[in-house]
Design a protein around this motif. Sequence first.
Motif, PDB file in Angstrom:
ATOM      1  N   SER A 109       0.825  -1.213   0.000  1.00  0.00           N
ATOM      2  CA  SER A 109       0.000   0.000   0.000  1.00  0.00           C
ATOM      3  C   SER A 109       0.859   1.263   0.000  1.00  0.00           C
ATOM      4  O   SER A 109       0.843   2.039   0.953  1.00  0.00           O
ATOM      5  N   PRO A 110       1.623   1.508  -1.077  1.00  0.00           N
ATOM      6  CA  PRO A 110       2.543   2.651  -1.073  1.00  0.00           C
ATOM      7  C   PRO A 110       1.855   4.021  -1.031  1.00  0.00           C
ATOM      8  O   PRO A 110       2.484   5.001  -0.658  1.00  0.00           O
ATOM      9  N   ASN A 111       0.576   4.095  -1.383  1.00  0.00           N
ATOM     10  CA  ASN A 111      -0.130   5.375  -1.404  1.00  0.00           C
ATOM     11  C   ASN A 111      -1.019   5.574  -0.184  1.00  0.00           C
ATOM     12  O   ASN A 111      -1.876   6.455  -0.177  1.00  0.00           O
ATOM     13  N   LYS A 112      -0.827   4.760   0.854  1.00  0.00           N
ATOM     14  CA  LYS A 112      -1.679   4.805   2.040  1.00  0.00           C
ATOM     15  C   LYS A 112      -0.824   5.027   3.282  1.00  0.00           C
ATOM     16  O   LYS A 112       0.227   4.413   3.437  1.00  0.00           O
ATOM     17  N   ALA A 113      -1.265   5.939   4.161  1.00  0.00           N
ATOM     18  CA  ALA A 113      -0.583   6.135   5.446  1.00  0.00           C
ATOM     19  C   ALA A 113      -0.932   4.959   6.348  1.00  0.00           C
ATOM     20  O   ALA A 113      -2.079   4.509   6.392  1.00  0.00           O
TER      21      ALA A 113
END
Length: 160
Positions: A109-113
Amino acid sequence: MNDLSFYVIPNAHAQWEVTSQSGASAEEIKVNYKDLITGGSLNLYFELAKESDWTFAENGSYFSDAKDNFNYQLNSIVANSGKSLIVTISNILPHQALSKELAESLASSPNKAISGQLDQKANYEINFRLIAKRAGDLNSLVRYFSQDPRVIIEDMEPTL
């Protein structure tokens, strides 16, 4: 124990020879984190064989996997006209590792904090490859990458 030295013989089409000063294989370098001062550093010195027509290229290393690299800093410097490479692992903090689940979650999940709890283990595996080129290939963009000489920083039990 903050310095370890190795000899390197690159090969264009096969495994590279990476050996310790005693001649033992250095494909897996194990370091007891108790030998390291918290926040200290470990220097790995790689020397190319003197008769070699190779030099280390660019910064000499490609860090292919440094999973817990928020617990340490990695740096590499090519010296001695490309015949030497110094890899420094510094600011090593024990007992603060990513869990397998947290690492998988971050990777997928590279686009999720994301938040998660760290593990209390002291085993860090640092995977990297050495980079070399033929000394005479001044204009060539061909680079040769070694197999992975893993550095494992771990909590080793004392031997009796």
